[in-house]
Scaffold this motif. Sequence first.
Motif, PDB file in Angstrom:
ATOM      1  N   ALA A   1       0.833  -1.191   0.000  1.00  0.00           N
ATOM      2  CA  ALA A   1       0.000   0.000   0.000  1.00  0.00           C
ATOM      3  C   ALA A   1       0.873   1.249   0.000  1.00  0.00           C
ATOM      4  O   ALA A   1       0.590   2.205  -0.719  1.00  0.00           O
ATOM      5  N   ALA A   2       1.908   1.243   0.799  1.00  0.00           N
ATOM      6  CA  ALA A   2       2.783   2.418   0.880  1.00  0.00           C
ATOM      7  C   ALA A   2       3.460   2.686  -0.457  1.00  0.00           C
ATOM      8  O   ALA A   2       3.622   3.850  -0.858  1.00  0.00           O
ATOM      9  N   TRP A   3       3.852   1.627  -1.152  1.00  0.00           N
ATOM     10  CA  TRP A   3       4.507   1.806  -2.447  1.00  0.00           C
ATOM     11  C   TRP A   3       3.560   2.506  -3.421  1.00  0.00           C
ATOM     12  O   TRP A   3       3.960   3.436  -4.118  1.00  0.00           O
ATOM     13  N   LEU A   4       2.305   2.064  -3.485  1.00  0.00           N
ATOM     14  CA  LEU A   4       1.331   2.691  -4.381  1.00  0.00           C
ATOM     15  C   LEU A   4       1.043   4.131  -3.973  1.00  0.00           C
ATOM     16  O   LEU A   4       0.952   5.019  -4.821  1.00  0.00           O
ATOM     17  N   ASN A   6       2.920   6.232  -2.502  1.00  0.00           N
ATOM     18  CA  ASN A   6       4.072   7.103  -2.745  1.00  0.00           C
ATOM     19  C   ASN A   6       4.543   7.092  -4.198  1.00  0.00           C
ATOM     20  O   ASN A   6       5.488   7.788  -4.539  1.00  0.00           O
ATOM     21  N   HIS A   7       3.891   6.324  -5.038  1.00  0.00           N
ATOM     22  CA  HIS A   7       4.267   6.228  -6.451  1.00  0.00           C
ATOM     23  C   HIS A   7       3.925   7.542  -7.152  1.00  0.00           C
ATOM     24  O   HIS A   7       2.866   8.122  -6.928  1.00  0.00           O
ATOM     25  N   GLN A   8       4.826   8.038  -8.014  1.00  0.00           N
ATOM     26  CA  GLN A   8       4.601   9.333  -8.646  1.00  0.00           C
ATOM     27  C   GLN A   8       3.432   9.315  -9.625  1.00  0.00           C
ATOM     28  O   GLN A   8       2.812  10.355  -9.858  1.00  0.00           O
ATOM     29  N   THR A   9       3.098   8.175 -10.209  1.00  0.00           N
ATOM     30  CA  THR A   9       1.970   8.096 -11.135  1.00  0.00           C
ATOM     31  C   THR A   9       0.668   7.769 -10.421  1.00  0.00           C
ATOM     32  O   THR A   9      -0.361   8.403 -10.660  1.00  0.00           O
ATOM     33  N   PHE A  10       0.675   6.760  -9.561  1.00  0.00           N
ATOM     34  CA  PHE A  10      -0.549   6.295  -8.922  1.00  0.00           C
ATOM     35  C   PHE A  10      -0.905   7.041  -7.644  1.00  0.00           C
ATOM     36  O   PHE A  10      -2.079   7.127  -7.281  1.00  0.00           O
ATOM     37  N   GLY A  11       0.076   7.566  -6.957  1.00  0.00           N
ATOM     38  CA  GLY A  11      -0.152   8.229  -5.671  1.00  0.00           C
ATOM     39  C   GLY A  11      -1.155   9.367  -5.718  1.00  0.00           C
ATOM     40  O   GLY A  11      -2.083   9.412  -4.897  1.00  0.00           O
ATOM     41  N   PRO A  12      -1.003  10.320  -6.664  1.00  0.00           N
ATOM     42  CA  PRO A  12      -1.967  11.426  -6.713  1.00  0.00           C
ATOM     43  C   PRO A  12      -3.404  10.965  -6.979  1.00  0.00           C
ATOM     44  O   PRO A  12      -4.349  11.507  -6.394  1.00  0.00           O
ATOM     45  N   TRP A  17      -8.822  10.313  -4.862  1.00  0.00           N
ATOM     46  CA  TRP A  17      -9.987   9.466  -4.616  1.00  0.00           C
ATOM     47  C   TRP A  17     -10.330   9.461  -3.138  1.00  0.00           C
ATOM     48  O   TRP A  17     -11.483   9.589  -2.751  1.00  0.00           O
ATOM     49  N   ARG A  18      -9.319   9.317  -2.292  1.00  0.00           N
ATOM     50  CA  ARG A  18      -9.566   9.255  -0.845  1.00  0.00           C
ATOM     51  C   ARG A  18     -10.091  10.572  -0.297  1.00  0.00           C
ATOM     52  O   ARG A  18     -10.970  10.584   0.562  1.00  0.00           O
ATOM     53  N   SER A  19      -9.565  11.676  -0.777  1.00  0.00           N
ATOM     54  CA  SER A  19      -9.942  12.962  -0.196  1.00  0.00           C
ATOM     55  C   SER A  19     -11.207  13.554  -0.811  1.00  0.00           C
ATOM     56  O   SER A  19     -12.006  14.160  -0.105  1.00  0.00           O
ATOM     57  N   ARG A  20     -11.405  13.385  -2.121  1.00  0.00           N
ATOM     58  CA  ARG A  20     -12.532  14.038  -2.792  1.00  0.00           C
ATOM     59  C   ARG A  20     -13.420  13.099  -3.591  1.00  0.00           C
ATOM     60  O   ARG A  20     -14.370  13.534  -4.224  1.00  0.00           O
ATOM     61  N   ARG A  21     -13.074  11.805  -3.621  1.00  0.00           N
ATOM     62  CA  ARG A  21     -13.778  10.833  -4.468  1.00  0.00           C
ATOM     63  C   ARG A  21     -13.738  11.301  -5.922  1.00  0.00           C
ATOM     64  O   ARG A  21     -14.709  11.189  -6.661  1.00  0.00           O
TER      65      ARG A  21
END
Length: 72
Positions: A1-4, A6-12, A17-21
Amino acid sequence: AAWLENHQTFGPAIENWRSRRAIPAKGKWLACLMLCVSWSVLLISGAAPVVLLATGLMFLGLACYLLTRASY
């Protein structure tokens, strides 16, 4: 989970999704395009009408859900 996360492509995308859906507009349209392609493959391959109806309704519901989420 941490890798995803912190990933530059998938992280944002995960953070949005978590903050604003929110789902990126490009992702929404790509997903809808793939739903259409998938349904077309079923149609061309001669799937039973009940399968076409069921998947069509499911894909339509999914597309509506995707398109009503916020974009970023």
